[in-house]
Design a protein around this motif. Structure first.
Motif, short mmCIF file in Angstrom:
data_model
loop_
_atom_site.label_atom_id
_atom_site.label_comp_id
_atom_site.label_asym_id
_atom_site.label_seq_id
_atom_site.Cartn_x
_atom_site.Cartn_y
_atom_site.Cartn_z
N ASP A 14 0.83 -1.20 0.00
CA ASP A 14 0.00 0.00 0.00
C ASP A 14 0.86 1.25 0.00
N ALA A 15 1.93 1.22 0.81
CA ALA A 15 2.81 2.37 0.89
C ALA A 15 3.49 2.64 -0.45
N ARG A 16 3.96 1.57 -1.09
CA ARG A 16 4.59 1.73 -2.40
C ARG A 16 3.60 2.28 -3.42
N ARG A 17 2.39 1.77 -3.37
CA ARG A 17 1.36 2.25 -4.30
C ARG A 17 1.07 3.73 -4.06
N ASN A 18 0.97 4.11 -2.80
CA ASN A 18 0.75 5.52 -2.48
C ASN A 18 1.86 6.41 -3.01
N VAL A 19 3.10 5.95 -2.82
CA VAL A 19 4.25 6.73 -3.28
C VAL A 19 4.20 6.92 -4.79
N GLU A 20 3.91 5.86 -5.53
CA GLU A 20 3.87 5.97 -6.99
C GLU A 20 2.70 6.82 -7.46
N GLN A 21 1.57 6.72 -6.76
CA GLN A 21 0.43 7.55 -7.13
C GLN A 21 0.73 9.03 -6.88
N ILE A 22 1.39 9.30 -5.77
CA ILE A 22 1.74 10.69 -5.46
C ILE A 22 2.76 11.22 -6.45
N ARG A 23 3.77 10.41 -6.76
CA ARG A 23 4.78 10.83 -7.74
C ARG A 23 4.14 11.15 -9.08
N SER A 24 3.28 10.27 -9.55
CA SER A 24 2.63 10.47 -10.85
C SER A 24 1.77 11.74 -10.83
N ALA A 25 1.02 11.93 -9.75
CA ALA A 25 0.17 13.12 -9.64
C ALA A 25 1.01 14.38 -9.56
N ALA A 26 2.12 14.32 -8.84
CA ALA A 26 2.99 15.50 -8.70
C ALA A 26 3.62 15.86 -10.04
N ILE A 27 4.07 14.88 -10.79
CA ILE A 27 4.66 15.16 -12.11
C ILE A 27 3.65 15.87 -12.99
N GLY A 28 2.43 15.36 -13.05
CA GLY A 28 1.41 15.99 -13.86
C GLY A 28 1.07 17.39 -13.40
N ALA A 29 0.93 17.57 -12.08
CA ALA A 29 0.57 18.88 -11.54
C ALA A 29 1.70 19.88 -11.71
N PHE A 30 2.92 19.48 -11.44
CA PHE A 30 4.06 20.39 -11.57
C PHE A 30 4.27 20.80 -13.02
N GLN A 31 4.14 19.84 -13.94
CA GLN A 31 4.32 20.17 -15.34
C GLN A 31 3.23 21.10 -15.85
N GLY A 32 2.02 20.91 -15.34
CA GLY A 32 0.91 21.72 -15.81
C GLY A 32 0.79 23.08 -15.15
N GLN A 33 1.16 23.16 -13.84
CA GLN A 33 0.91 24.38 -13.09
C GLN A 33 2.14 24.95 -12.39
N GLY A 34 3.24 24.22 -12.40
CA GLY A 34 4.44 24.71 -11.72
C GLY A 34 4.60 24.10 -10.34
N LEU A 35 5.73 24.38 -9.73
CA LEU A 35 6.08 23.76 -8.45
C LEU A 35 5.30 24.33 -7.28
N THR A 36 4.58 25.42 -7.48
CA THR A 36 3.83 26.05 -6.39
C THR A 36 2.38 25.57 -6.32
N VAL A 37 2.01 24.60 -7.14
CA VAL A 37 0.64 24.10 -7.13
C VAL A 37 0.27 23.64 -5.72
#
Length: 200
Positions: A14-37
Motif C-alpha cells: 500500500d505504501a509503495r502504491r501511495n508513493v507511486e500515485q503521489i509521484r505520478s500526480a505530482a509530475i502531472g501537476a508540476f508540469q501543468g501548473q508549476g512547483l507552487t501548485v
C-alpha cells in the motif's frame, strides 16, 4: 507469525502504491501548473490525503526532490547536450535560446527553477548551477566569434530568461505565435554582425 508477515507485506505494498500515485500526480501537476501548485491538488489527483504526502515525502521540498528529474532536469540537460553538439556557433546560440524559451512556455515548473522558488531543494539549486554554467560556456564561445554583440554577457542572458519567467508566471500569458515572434526579436537583438542576416 505468518499472518503478521502478510499484514506487513500488505502495508508495504500500500505504501509503495501511495508513493507511486503521489509521484505520478505530482509530475502531472508540476508540469501543468508549476512547483507552487497546492499540495491539496496533488493529493486529490493521487487519491490520498495531504497528510500522506507529508508522511511519504516530508512535504513540498521532498516531493520536488523526488520528481524534479522527470519534470525539469532531464529535458533541460538534453537541451544543453544538444547545444554542445552543434558546430556552428551562431546556430548553437539560436537553438539554445529558442529551446530554453520553448521550455519556459511549455513547462511552468522550469520557470520556478529559474526563479529559484524553492532554494531549500538541493536538486533544484543544482539544476540552476548547471544552467548557469551552460549560459557562461555558450557566451564565452560565441562572443569572440562575433556571433553575439560584444557587450552581451552571460548575466544579460540570465536576465532575459528570468524576465521571461517572471512574465509567464505573473503576467498575461501570450499566444504561442506572439511568444515565438518575440523570441525572433530577442535573437535579432543580441546577434553580432557575423551572424546577422544580409542587410542588417
Amino acid at each position: 507469525m505468518a499472518g503478521a508477515t502478510s499484514a506487513e507485506s500488505g502495508l508495504r505494498a500500500d505504501a509503495r502504491r501511495n508513493v507511486e500515485q503521489i509521484r505520478s500526480a505530482a509530475i502531472g501537476a508540476f508540469q501543468g501548473q508549476g512547483l507552487t501548485v497546492p499540495l491539496e491538488e496533488v493529493a486529490r489527483a493521487a487519491g490520498v490525503s495531504k497528510a500522506t504526502i507529508f508522511n511519504r515525502f516530508g512535504g513540498r521540498i521532498g516531493l520536488i526532490e523526488a520528481v524534479i528529474e522527470e519534470v525539469v532536469a532531464s529535458e533541460l540537460f538534453a537541451v544543453i547536450d544538444h547545444t554542445r553538439s552543434i558546430g556552428d556557433i551562431g546556430e548553437r546560440v539560436a537553438y539554445y535560446l529558442t529551446a530554453i524559451r520553448d521550455l519556459q512556455y511549455r513547462q511552468p515548473a522550469f520557470n520556478d527553477v529559474l526563479l529559484q522558488a524553492f532554494p531549500g531543494s538541493p536538486q533544484l539549486m543544482e539544476i540552476c548551477r548547471v544552467g548557469s554554467e551552460a549560459n557562461e560556456e555558450l557566451i564565452a564561445a560565441a562572443r569572440p566569434s562575433g556571433a553575439l554583440r560584444p557587450e552581451f554577457t552571460a548575466d544579460d542572458l540570465h536576465a532575459l530568461v528570468v524576465d521571461s519567467a517572471l512574465a509567464l508566471k505573473h503576467g498575461k500569458r501570450p499566444s504561442r505565435d506572439d511568444y515565438d515572434r518575440r523570441t525572433c526579436y530577442l535573437l535579432d537583438g543580441i546577434r553580432g554582425r557575423s551572424s546577422a542576416p544580409d542587410g542588417w
